[in-house]
Design an enzyme around this catalytic site. Structure first.
Site, PDB file in Angstrom:
ATOM      1  N   LYS A 171      -6.105  17.289 -11.194  1.00  0.00           N
ATOM      2  CA  LYS A 171      -5.125  18.351 -10.951  1.00  0.00           C
ATOM      3  C   LYS A 171      -3.946  17.755 -10.185  1.00  0.00           C
ATOM      4  CE  LYS A 171      -4.156  20.784  -7.646  1.00  0.00           C
ATOM      5  NZ  LYS A 171      -2.693  20.746  -7.848  1.00  0.00           N
ATOM      6  N   GLU A 247      -7.360  10.517   1.188  1.00  0.00           N
ATOM      7  CA  GLU A 247      -6.249   9.636   1.573  1.00  0.00           C
ATOM      8  C   GLU A 247      -5.125  10.547   2.015  1.00  0.00           C
ATOM      9  OE1 GLU A 247      -6.420   6.388   1.603  1.00  0.00           O
ATOM     10  OE2 GLU A 247      -8.194   6.000   0.381  1.00  0.00           O
ATOM     11  N   CYS A 281       3.064   7.431   1.691  1.00  0.00           N
ATOM     12  CA  CYS A 281       2.083   7.630   2.766  1.00  0.00           C
ATOM     13  C   CYS A 281       2.177   6.519   3.794  1.00  0.00           C
ATOM     14  CB  CYS A 281       0.680   7.728   2.187  1.00  0.00           C
ATOM     15  SG  CYS A 281       0.265   6.375   1.094  1.00  0.00           S
ATOM     16  N   GLU A 375       5.129  13.410  10.965  1.00  0.00           N
ATOM     17  CA  GLU A 375       5.380  12.651   9.734  1.00  0.00           C
ATOM     18  C   GLU A 375       6.577  13.269   9.012  1.00  0.00           C
ATOM     19  OE1 GLU A 375       2.708  13.133   6.353  1.00  0.00           O
ATOM     20  OE2 GLU A 375       3.015  11.051   5.780  1.00  0.00           O
TER      21      GLU A 375
END
Ligand code: NAD
Length: 469
Positions: A171, A247, A281, A375
């Site tokens: 997905k 992750e 990331c 972040e």
């Protein structure tokens, strides 16, 4: 008329009752219409994957390897087509470290993973008996992916699953579903029906993603995305004791020691922070620079950044593109505004047209400024001055994330000593974010659970069975 994409279930294209628009972040134009999967569609895909598992999991190791090699070859044949689709829906340029580079990476990972294997290990073979360790596939793997590297991350999830005899329902993010649908269609040209299936949904992925995390017939979730979503996945996966690889987000620090040559490291620092417009990331999201070289490093970094053209991803001359979506753009703007209120803007700082946000560098910040503490996942890099290396390490480690980090110095031994004191899954010396298919990659603390890549990554798609005789 926009192209209408369909789900891929049991080797067939299956139209959904409804679709949603996918727009090009560079132009705002509709790229295509993606299927709005229902929970019944998800059940259908999981059932197809389950059915395929019974024969796929019994393929010999050599047959699984050959099938993965066939997938890798198909990916190579369609690389340019997929790169263009990634650029249109994701926004990243074709060139530089953009979509063609992403497809190159996807091909490299697919090829490397195809060649890996987890043979049976004999733990004991003596007159007291034999003990064998076997690695067995889990069943149906549910893959949930983000929008920053849609094809490469799909490959990171799908290939180790297939190589170890699992089947997959993927997905993708609702922002970038089309390249994943096309990737799965291409894979289905060489795979048995039901081995890889794709469903998509628009609501931030929440309903289909949540249904996958709770689904009784999915044995593992491999998830790449934000920490907040990863926590939800983990919570709902607990009820069915799913295997998990998560992750998640990072807030990587780079530490620059006083012995560097600023001009020599400027390019590496820039791409460490701005790869994929910072929407990576393991991008460098905070830069700590020693006072002795602070001004010189700031100047060299800004000079390099000014040389990088930003524009529509489909233009061959663009090296950086737009921010991928409005939500992310607003987050970057909020954090840049917070940085501007306490720091010194060296470059950028003002939003451009549409979703374009110029490369922004803000100096003289403290660790508690939101641009440093959160972040940003976008084209904005905060710089913090330090004079004591122990303080810099402590500030770098003062984060609930622990994905990557870097140390910049001519003294490699000294840099390695500092690297080992950083609380993160990967540390680079004189570069940042350079991952490779033979090196396990994962986060510590809230950045995730488990690792991807290499033999350790492959093991995550298996259960251990020990046979005593
Ligand atoms: P996100 O968490 O918003 O979405 C990730 C995926 O989860 C999407 O497919 C989304 O549809 C789905 N999802 C949404 N709600 C869900 C729910 N309740 N249950 C299950 N699935 C759900 O993340 P994003 O904005 O797409 O990606 C950006 C984030 O991903 C950043 O934090 C970045 O650091 C992280 N990331 C991490 C890695 C890594 O390897 N550690 C790699 C790339 C991106």
């Amino acid at each position: 008329m926009a192209d209408i994409y369909s789900m891929v279930i049991g080797g067939q294209n299956v139209a959904a009752a409804q679709t949603f628009e996918v727009r090009n972040p560079s132009s705002g134009e509709i790229v295509g219409l993606a299927p709005e999967a229902s929970s019944a569609d998800l059940d259908h895909a999981v059932a197809a994957a389950n059915e395929a598992f019974s024969s796929w999991s019994r393929h010999s190791d050599a047959a699984l390897q050959a099938a993965c090699e066939a997938v890798t070859a198909k990916l190579g044949e369609h690389a340019e087509e997929l790169a263009e689709l990634v650029t249109k829906e994701q926004g990243k340029p074709l060139n530089g470290l953009g979509s063609r580079w992403e497809l190159g990476g996807a091909g490299a990972w697919a090829g490397y993973t195809s060649a890996l294997s987890l043979p049976m290990k004999t733990l004991q073979d003596n007159n007291e008996g034999t003990v064998e360790l076997h690695r067995k596939p889990l069943g149906v793997v549910g893959s949930i992916t983000p929008w920053n590297f849609p094809v490469m991350i799909a490959i990171w999830h799908i290939m180790p699953a297939l190589r170890t005899g699992n089947t997959v329902v993927i997905k993708p993010s609702p922002f970038t579903p089309l390249s994943t649908i096309r990737l799965v269609e291409i894979m289905n040209e060489v795979l048995p029906a039901g081995v890889v299936n794709c469903v998509t949904g628009s609501d931030g992925g929440a309903s289909i993603g949540a249904a996958m995390s709770a689904h009784p017939d999915i044995r593992k979730i491999v998830f790449t995305g934000s920490c907040a979503t990863g926590e939800k996945v983990m919570r709902s996966a607990a009820e069915t004791m799913k295997r998990l690889t998560l992750e998640m987000g990072g807030n990587d620090a780079g530490i620059v020691l006083p012995d560097v040559d600023p001009a020599q490291i400027a390019e590496g620092l820039f791409w460490g922070g701005f790869i994929n417009n910072g929407q990576t990331c393991a991008a460098m999201k905070r830069l700590y620079v020693h006072a002795d070289v602070y001004d010189a490093v700031c100047d060299a970094l800004v000079a390099f950044a000014k040389s990088i053209p930003m524009g529509d991803g489909m233009a061959e001359g663009s090296i950086l593109g737009p921010v991928q979506n409005r939500m992310q753009f607003d987050k970057v703007k909020r954090l840049v505004d917070a940085g501007k209120s306490e720091g010194r803007v060296l470059l950028g700082g003002e939003p451009g047209d549409g979703l374009f946000f110029p490369a922004t560098i803000i100096a003289d910040l403290d660790n508690d400024n939101p641009l440093v503490a959160e972040e940003q996942f976008g084209p904005a890099l905060p710089i913090i001055k330090f004079s004591d290396v122990d303080d810099a390490i402590a500030q770098a480690n003062a984060s609930e994330n622990g994905l990557g980090g870097s140390v910049w110095s001519k003294d490699i031994d000294r840099a390695k000593e500092i690297a080992l004191r950083m609380e993160c899954g990967s540390v680079w010396i004189n570069k940042h974010g350079a991952i490779q298919p033979n090196a396990p990659f994962g986060g510590v603390k809230k950045s995730g659970i488990g690792v991807a890549f290499g033999e350790e990554g492959l093991q995550e798609y298996t259960d251990v069975q020990v046979v005593f005789s």
